[in-house]
Enzyme design. Structure first.
Site, mmCIF file in Angstrom:
data_model
loop_
_atom_site.group_PDB
_atom_site.id
_atom_site.type_symbol
_atom_site.label_atom_id
_atom_site.label_comp_id
_atom_site.label_asym_id
_atom_site.label_seq_id
_atom_site.Cartn_x
_atom_site.Cartn_y
_atom_site.Cartn_z
ATOM 1 N N ASP A 213 -2.537 6.188 -3.858
ATOM 2 C CA ASP A 213 -1.382 5.513 -3.281
ATOM 3 C C ASP A 213 -0.858 4.455 -4.259
ATOM 4 O O ASP A 213 -1.452 4.251 -5.323
ATOM 5 C CB ASP A 213 -1.724 4.927 -1.903
ATOM 6 C CG ASP A 213 -2.730 3.787 -1.965
ATOM 7 O OD1 ASP A 213 -3.381 3.624 -3.008
ATOM 8 O OD2 ASP A 213 -2.872 3.065 -0.968
ATOM 9 N N ASP B 138 -5.751 1.911 -4.024
ATOM 10 C CA ASP B 138 -6.999 1.737 -3.289
ATOM 11 C C ASP B 138 -7.383 3.013 -2.532
ATOM 12 O O ASP B 138 -8.555 3.288 -2.328
ATOM 13 C CB ASP B 138 -6.964 0.513 -2.367
ATOM 14 C CG ASP B 138 -5.826 0.522 -1.364
ATOM 15 O OD1 ASP B 138 -5.043 1.491 -1.327
ATOM 16 O OD2 ASP B 138 -5.708 -0.469 -0.613
ATOM 17 N N SER C 191 0.829 -1.201 0.000
ATOM 18 C CA SER C 191 0.000 0.000 0.000
ATOM 19 C C SER C 191 0.866 1.254 0.000
ATOM 20 O O SER C 191 1.671 1.460 -0.897
ATOM 21 C CB SER C 191 -0.971 -0.039 1.184
ATOM 22 O OG SER C 191 -1.902 1.015 1.105
ATOM 23 N N ASP D 270 -0.889 1.234 -4.695
ATOM 24 C CA ASP D 270 -1.713 0.149 -5.238
ATOM 25 C C ASP D 270 -3.109 0.618 -5.623
ATOM 26 O O ASP D 270 -3.963 -0.189 -5.978
ATOM 27 C CB ASP D 270 -1.765 -1.038 -4.276
ATOM 28 C CG ASP D 270 -2.520 -0.739 -2.994
ATOM 29 O OD1 ASP D 270 -2.438 0.410 -2.517
ATOM 30 O OD2 ASP D 270 -3.186 -1.654 -2.461
#
Length: 575
Positions: free
Chosen positions: A301, A305, A149, A303
């Site tokens: 961010d 999400d 993340s 990734d």
């Protein structure tokens, strides 16, 4: 320095032929040059937390490497066979832009295939929400994404998804962990069956994009879309693979990408932290927005999400919204759209978490829908969708800059959320209003809620012990009064109790146990203490509120609420 014998036993195991020469040589180097680092690398096993397993990359049981992830994957392979006997098992794997994510993704694919499980492996990095979508789209039994993340560059991670497209939740998580912990490293089968590994790419991208546009579009005119000037940054992450194409597919033409941050890079060279929760991360995007006089700014961010959003205030200044604000804006808009379409009949719900704004409960009440509140992490919102099939999920979010539109994706999804925010912004601008004014009117209609977060980083063994002691102190010496207001209720999620301090009554909490404490004050303020499940941090969440009668009351009300938060923080000695 003295190293505990239990740690040395683990070290010696990793010096056996089960582990490759490079791993053994790195351990021998640490033994002579950095015993402290050796201790940190082996003093515990990496654990599954709020968002899967995250850790620093390196050798050892407390690090992300081919052996710790291989053991996880071997355990999941065995659990899948037990859970779905006789079925042709399928899993899908995605990975982000971090160092080693692609090679670790292939290791995971190798282990699944070695166990006779069909693997769909993305040929390049992809956003985490696309993994959740792909799992259901390809009718898989499980999915894995390699990501840490928004953590620093030295981290990586491993998130596990189940048949419904959501992350692992009880009882599967505990059962899988038991299987993993029983395994020996020598039992990991790394010998890939390449015939069972299929690489996937644009066909899933197109399906994901179509689904996103269908779920997050609400009859915005072509002229309104053309009139919205957007600035977007991927912060060197995966969203660059989908956000520009989804916005184009939806009809947004004035999308301006921050060029210096568009190239995926696991070092995240232009930011201190690739986390849109941190204002600094959007510095370059805000500068471009001023240059272009943009209406709205988005940052995601690594990734993809989480999303950060900035909008123009009534003075035409760019204002960064927090996660609670973006969550209530998007939720309220969805509720409005569902109501206009005549789709609300009391069998719908929205989702939130125990550390997020109580304003979500007010919105649910106003629109005659249920607000289901779970522990921190979108896996709990996804679990609500699975556990209550008789109810329709409209949307939901959490304060940590995540939102989910509908149930096609079962995790927080910056791709869909960005499109939804564009719809809100474009329609508001066409009506000579703005996202900011939309939020202000909500404060008049439902109450002015203001939230604040303090996050204290405590690294290493000492840090973990310090965080543990802070929670012990808060439990054993609970605060009876804060900022001149009596504490009327204390919810202890570790003990599953809610104690009314005025009556002495104790109720049992029905959510799963978690190391969280929440204090409720007599003036409606809420304070939460929670150690992070994925980072060496303890977080304190503050929510205060008041009623206002008109927009003209907002400036003075904001001053008072800001001061109240400052007073609470000072009294708790957290500043």
């Amino acid at each position: 320095m003295h190293i505990d014998q239990s740690i040395l036993d683990k070290v010696n195991e990793w010096l056996t032929p089960t582990f490759d020469n490079d791993t053994q040589n790195q351990i021998k180097e640490m033994m002579t040059t950095s015993p402290k680092n050796l201790e940190e690398s082996f003093y515990k096993n990496l654990e599954f937390g709020t968002g899967g397993m995250r850790g620093i990359m390196g050798v050892g049981t407390n690090r992300i490497n081919k052996y710790t992830l291989g053991k996880n994957t071997q355990g999941i392979s065995e659990y899948l066979k037990k859970s779905f006997p006789g079925e042709d098992l399928k899993v899908v794997i995605a990975y982000d832009c971090r160092h080693n994510s692609d090679t670790l993704g292939k290791v995971v694919a190798d282990v699944f295939s070695a166990n006779g499980i069909k693997v769909f492996l993305f040929s390049e990095m992809r956003p985490t929400p696309e993994l959740s979508f792909a799992l259901k789209h390809l009718n898989c039994h499980a999915g894995i994404v390699l990501t840490a993340s928004h953590n620093p560059p030295e981290y990586n991670g491993y998130k596990v998804y189940w048949q419904d497209g959501g992350q692992l939740v009880p009882p599967q998580d505990g059962e899988i962990i038991e299987v993993i912990e029983r395994l020996k490293y020598s039992e990991i089968n790394f010998e890939a069956n390449e015939s069972l590994i299929e690489y996937i790419s644009t066909e899933v991208d197109e399906a994901f994009a179509e689904s996103t546009v269908a779920n997050a579009s609400f009859n915005t005119s072509a002229s309104a879309k053309a009139g919205l000037k957007i600035v977007y940054t991927s912060l060197h992450g995966t969203s660059i693979k989908m956000v520009p194409s989804v916005l184009a597919k939806a009809g947004y033409t004035d999308v301006n990408i921050v060029p210096e941050q568009a190239e995926p890079n696991g070092d995240f060279p232009t930011v201190v932290s690739p986390n849109p929760e941190e204002p600094e991360a959007l510095t370059m995007a805000l500068a471009l927005a001023e240059k272009l006089n943009a209406d709205i700014v988005f940052g995601t961010d690594p990734d993809s999400d989480r999303l950060g959003v900035a909008v123009r205030d009534t003075q035409n200044n760019m204002l960064l919204l927090n996660g609670n604000q973006t969550m209530v804006i998007m939720t309220h808009y969805l509720l409005e759209q569902w109501q206009k379409a005549g789709k609300i009949n009391g069998k719908q719900f929205i989702g939130s978490t125990i550390v997020s704004t109580p304003m979500m409960l007010e919105l649910a009440s106003a629109y005659n829908v249920e607000c289901k509140v779970g522990l921190t992490g979108f896996k709990w919102i996804a679990k609500f969708i699975k556990d209550f099939p008789e109810l329709q999920f409209i949307g939901g979010g959490e304060e940590s800059f995540g939102f989910m539109v509908g149930d096609a994706v079962r995790d927080k999804d910056a791709v869909g959320a960005i499109l939804l925010m564009c719809e809100i912004a474009a329609q508001a601008k066409e009506n000579n209003s703005s996202v900011y004014e939309y939020l202000q009117q909500m404060y008049v209609d439902y109450g002015f809620y203001k939230e604040h977060l303090i996050s204290l980083t405590k690294k290493g063994i000492e840090g973990a012990n310090e965080i543990k002691q802070m929670m012990v102190d808060l439990r054993e010496n609970p605060l009876a009064e804060i900022n001149g207001q009596r504490v009327i209720m204390v919810e202890d999620y570790q003990n599953a109790t809610a104690k009314n301090l005025l009556s002495g009554e104790v109720e049992t909490l029905t959510v799963p146990k978690s190391n969280v404490l929440i204090y409720y004050l007599e003036d409606g303020s809420k304070i939460c203490a929670r150690p992070s499940g994925t980072e060496p941090k303890i977080k304190f969440y503050f929510s205060v509120n008041c009623a206002i009668e008109s927009l003209s009351d907002l400036p003075e009300a904001e001053k008072q609420l800001d001061q109240k938060i400052k007073n609470i923080i000072a009294e708790m000695q957290l500043n």
